[in-house]
Design a protein around this motif. Structure first.
Motif, short mmCIF file in Angstrom:
data_model
loop_
_atom_site.label_atom_id
_atom_site.label_comp_id
_atom_site.label_asym_id
_atom_site.label_seq_id
_atom_site.Cartn_x
_atom_site.Cartn_y
_atom_site.Cartn_z
N CYS A 94 0.82 -1.23 0.00
CA CYS A 94 0.00 0.00 0.00
C CYS A 94 0.85 1.28 0.00
O CYS A 94 2.03 1.28 0.33
N ALA A 95 0.19 2.35 -0.39
CA ALA A 95 0.86 3.63 -0.56
C ALA A 95 1.28 4.22 0.79
O ALA A 95 0.65 4.01 1.82
N VAL A 96 2.38 4.98 0.74
CA VAL A 96 2.85 5.78 1.87
C VAL A 96 3.31 7.12 1.32
O VAL A 96 3.68 7.22 0.14
N LEU A 97 3.30 8.14 2.14
CA LEU A 97 3.83 9.42 1.69
C LEU A 97 5.35 9.38 1.68
O LEU A 97 5.98 8.73 2.51
N ASP A 98 5.94 10.09 0.72
CA ASP A 98 7.39 10.20 0.61
C ASP A 98 7.84 11.39 1.45
O ASP A 98 7.81 12.55 1.00
N GLY A 99 8.25 11.11 2.67
CA GLY A 99 8.63 12.18 3.59
C GLY A 99 9.87 12.93 3.18
O GLY A 99 10.16 14.00 3.73
N ARG A 100 10.62 12.40 2.22
CA ARG A 100 11.84 13.08 1.76
C ARG A 100 11.58 13.99 0.56
O ARG A 100 12.50 14.59 0.02
N ASP A 101 10.32 14.11 0.18
CA ASP A 101 9.95 15.00 -0.92
C ASP A 101 9.70 16.40 -0.33
O ASP A 101 8.68 16.65 0.31
N ASN A 102 10.62 17.31 -0.56
CA ASN A 102 10.52 18.64 0.03
C ASN A 102 9.31 19.41 -0.49
O ASN A 102 8.75 20.25 0.22
N GLU A 103 8.91 19.15 -1.73
CA GLU A 103 7.71 19.80 -2.25
C GLU A 103 6.47 19.36 -1.47
O GLU A 103 5.56 20.17 -1.22
N LEU A 104 6.42 18.09 -1.11
CA LEU A 104 5.30 17.59 -0.33
C LEU A 104 5.28 18.24 1.05
O LEU A 104 4.22 18.67 1.53
N LEU A 105 6.44 18.33 1.69
CA LEU A 105 6.51 18.97 3.00
C LEU A 105 6.08 20.43 2.91
O LEU A 105 5.37 20.94 3.80
N GLN A 106 6.48 21.11 1.85
CA GLN A 106 6.09 22.50 1.69
C GLN A 106 4.59 22.62 1.48
O GLN A 106 3.96 23.57 1.97
N TRP A 107 4.00 21.66 0.76
CA TRP A 107 2.55 21.69 0.58
C TRP A 107 1.82 21.53 1.91
O TRP A 107 0.81 22.21 2.16
N ILE A 108 2.33 20.66 2.77
CA ILE A 108 1.73 20.51 4.10
C ILE A 108 1.76 21.84 4.84
O ILE A 108 0.79 22.25 5.47
N THR A 109 2.88 22.53 4.74
CA THR A 109 2.98 23.86 5.34
C THR A 109 1.96 24.81 4.75
O THR A 109 1.19 25.46 5.46
N ASP A 110 1.93 24.88 3.43
CA ASP A 110 1.10 25.88 2.74
C ASP A 110 -0.39 25.57 2.84
O ASP A 110 -1.22 26.49 2.84
#
Length: 338
Positions: free
Chosen positions: A235-251
């Motif tokens: 099953c799917a997991v989020l890629d915690g090393r994707d800085n764009e993803l982390l920035q989206w969580i912030t934004d």
């Protein structure tokens, strides 16, 4: 005058945004207006239990350091107070009673992480020496403590802060299982998450609780308390090393993130050569920097199916943890109302 806990904060963090002593993080975004937005999503009154049985997943395949709950009888009159016949002790009485106690690992099954669950070595003092700290600069050993007898307590950031505030608002479900299935495991970064949300017409707004359904919950249920190692690669997991993803969580301003898998993000990945930093970057970003609580091992399958059938993605979510002072995590029995 009390000395400030920190002189500077991590880049991109929310430390101090809700005051020097804030212990809620982005739960501050869930107030009466957000609760009303959740209530507005209730059209049928139908409810869904979003918790696994608390003795699931079963065994220790997913986590070797956490154990299933153990129920034991309370002892009364030097006897187990379980199927207890009161007449044996007082011939006038006809009562039969049972009472139990539980040894409960707070993060074995469906759970919330408190903001005291993950901290980091960070130079909050600005003296060039990193120290172990948690969200908003609360200190290991001073606020989150363990005594000589291994008694532990989070005197700040404990799960009771979340409970007292209340966790009720608008949930938004993203159906990753529909797009990626169970095998092979897919690490989902910013681009993949945005594509799924766009295709399915899902939007998340500030104060929403983002819920990610991957299908791991139904795999756990199929294994009936006896999971095998294949579940660790499903099953799917989020890629915690994707800085764009982390920035989206912030934004995005989401108040909390929930998934039906072990840790929301991929765990157990080899560290890159020469790497220095956290083993769980999404945890660090959410719990340590932003104050975004994480929910793990939730049961979302039935809700996801109903929402998909009815062309919806939003619902009222009610998910308070136990009001257990000092705990760094808590079991939870969330309810979705549609």
């Amino acid at each position: 005058m009390t000395k400030p806990r920190w002189q500077h904060r991590p880049d991109g963090s929310t430390w101090g945004d809700w005051g020097a002593d804030d212990q809620l993080g982005r739960l501050n975004l869930i107030g009466p207006e957000q609760v009303l937005k959740g209530v507005a999503e209730v059209k049928t009154g139908k409810t869904f239990c979003l918790s696994l049985p608390l003795d699931y997943p079963g065994g220790q395949v997913l986590s070797p350091v956490r154990h299933p709950p153990q129920l034991r009888p309370v002892i009364r009159n030097k006897a187990p107070y379980y199927n207890y016949v009161w007449r044996d002790f007082d011939p006038r009485l006809t009562d039969v009673a049972s009472d139990d106690a539980v040894l409960l690992y707070t993060q074995y099954s469906t759970q919330w992480d408190s903001l005291a669950h993950r901290g980091a070595l960070f130079d909050a003092d600005g003296d060039g020496v990193p120290e172990p700290v948690y969200y908003n600069g609360f200190r290991a050993g001073e606020h989150i403590v363990m005594d000589a007898d291994q008694g532990v307590a989070a005197h700040a950031l404990g799960i009771e802060q979340m409970a007292v505030h209340g966790v009720q608002g608008r949930g938004v479900l993203v159906d990753l299982h529909r797009h990626f299935g169970e095998t092979p495991r897919k690490e989902v970064g910013y681009a993949e998450l945005m594509r799924v949300m766009q295709i399915d017409g899902v939007t998340a707004e500030p104060g929403d609780i983002l819920c990610l359904w991957t299908g791991l919950d139904q795999a756990i249920m199929r294994m009936q308390g006896k999971p095998d190692p294949s579940i660790k690669q499903a099953c799917a997991v989020l890629d915690g090393r994707d800085n764009e993803l982390l920035q989206w969580i912030t934004d995005s301003g989401v108040a909390a993130i929930v998934a039906d898998n072990l840790a929301v993000e991929s765990v157990g990945k080899p560290l890159p050569e020469g790497y220095m930093g956290t083993s769980l970057p999404l945890h660090e970003h959410c719990l340590f920097k932003l104050g975004v609580h994480l929910g793990e091992l939730w049961y979302l399958a039935d809700l996801a199916e109903w929402l998909r059938t009815h062309g919806r993605s939003r619902f009222l979510l009610t998910a308070p943890p136990l009001r257990l002072p000092g705990a760094v995590g808590s079991p939870v029995t969330p309810i979705a109302t549609v």
